[in-house]
Design a protein around this motif. Structure first.
Motif, short mmCIF file in Angstrom:
data_model
loop_
_atom_site.label_atom_id
_atom_site.label_comp_id
_atom_site.label_asym_id
_atom_site.label_seq_id
_atom_site.Cartn_x
_atom_site.Cartn_y
_atom_site.Cartn_z
N LYS A 108 -51.31 37.14 49.50
CA LYS A 108 -50.59 36.18 50.34
C LYS A 108 -50.36 34.87 49.57
O LYS A 108 -49.27 34.30 49.63
CB LYS A 108 -51.38 35.92 51.63
N ALA A 112 -46.69 33.38 48.35
CA ALA A 112 -46.29 32.01 48.70
C ALA A 112 -45.91 31.22 47.46
O ALA A 112 -44.94 30.44 47.48
CB ALA A 112 -47.41 31.31 49.47
N TRP A 141 -46.98 44.43 56.33
CA TRP A 141 -47.60 43.26 55.71
C TRP A 141 -46.53 42.23 55.35
O TRP A 141 -46.69 41.04 55.62
CB TRP A 141 -48.40 43.69 54.47
N TYR A 142 -45.43 42.69 54.76
CA TYR A 142 -44.34 41.76 54.42
C TYR A 142 -43.67 41.20 55.67
O TYR A 142 -43.32 40.01 55.70
CB TYR A 142 -43.31 42.45 53.53
N ARG A 144 -45.09 40.55 58.48
CA ARG A 144 -45.99 39.49 58.97
C ARG A 144 -45.86 38.21 58.16
O ARG A 144 -46.23 37.13 58.63
CB ARG A 144 -47.44 39.98 58.96
N ARG A 145 -45.32 38.30 56.96
CA ARG A 145 -45.12 37.13 56.12
C ARG A 145 -43.68 36.61 56.19
O ARG A 145 -43.24 35.84 55.35
CB ARG A 145 -45.52 37.44 54.68
N LYS A 178 -36.17 37.44 53.01
CA LYS A 178 -36.75 36.29 53.71
C LYS A 178 -35.94 35.06 53.36
O LYS A 178 -35.67 34.79 52.19
CB LYS A 178 -38.20 36.09 53.31
#
Length: 181
Positions: A108, A112, A141-142, A144-145, A178
C-alpha cells in the motif's frame, strides 16, 4: 521500527544497475515457485517459468520515461515497482513485495509512492495497470485503493514465455485505472 510488523520504516529510492540481481530475485520470489506461496500474491498456480529477467528489469530502470522504485526497510530491499509515463497517464507494473512481508502495509505504501511520483513529478492525472483477470483477490485489493475495473481486457500472450508458461487457457489482462488527485 513499526511495532506491529517489526519492519523498519520504509524508504524509497530509484533503482540502479547494481540493484538488478536483487530486484529480479525479489520479483521472482513474489510471483513464481514455492517461495511465492509464503505471500498472497503468488501466480504459482497460474503460471510457471520466469516472471522477469535482468534484461526486463534493466529496461524498466533505463527505459524512456520509466522509473524502477525500490523500497527498503533499513538497508534491505523489500519491495519494488515500475512506473512509466505514457500518453497522458502513468503505467504501474513490476510490483513486488517480499512474500514474508506481504500483508504488512508495504505494498500500500509503495503504491501510494508510485501514485505520488506520477501526480507530483510527472503531472499526470491517471494511473493505469493491467492485472490477470482471474486474480479476483488482487483485483479487489486494487479496487479498495481507488482503482476502477474498466472491463477492458487484452489477451494473455500465450506462447511468449517471457510472461511465463500458463497452466490454464482462460488468462487475460484487465485494465484498471485510478484518477490521481
Amino acid at each position: 521500527m513499526d511495532s506491529t510488523t517489526g519492519v523498519r520504516q520504509p524508504t524509497f529510492r530509484i533503482a540502479t544497475t547494481a540493484d538488478i540481481p536483487e530486484l529480479v530475485a525479489l520479483i521472482e520470489s513474489a510471483y513464481r515457485g514455492e517461495p511465492s506461496r509464503a505471500g498472497w500474491t503468488t501466480e504459482a498456480d497460474l503460471l510457471h517459468g520466469q516472471r522477469t529477467d535482468a534484461d526486463g528489469v534493466a529496461a524498466a530502470i533505463y527505459g524512456a520515461d520509466s522509473r524502477m522504485v525500490a523500497m527498503e526497510a533499513g538497508e534491505e530491499l523489500v519491495a519494488c515497482c515500475q512506473i512509466q509515463k505514457r500518453d497522458g497517464h502513468a503505467y504501474f507494473g513490476m510490483f513486488a513485495v517480499r512474500p514474508t512481508l506481504q500483508g504488512d502495509g508495504l505494498g500500500k505504501a509503495l503504491l501510494a509512492e508510485a501514485e505520488r511520483v506520477a501526480r507530483d513529478d510527472w503531472s499526470v492525472g491517471e494511473m493505469h495497470m493491467t492485472v490477470i483477470s482471474v486474480r479476483e483477490e488482487l483485483l479487489a485489493w486494487y479496487v479498495r485503493r481507488g482503482y476502477t475495473r474498466t472491463g477492458e481486457v487484452a489477451p494473455f500472450p500465450y506462447g511468449d514465455e517471457s510472461f511465463g508458461i500458463p497452466t490454464r487457457d482462460d488468462l487475460r489482462f484487465e485494465l484498471l485505472i485510478k484518477k490521481l488527485g
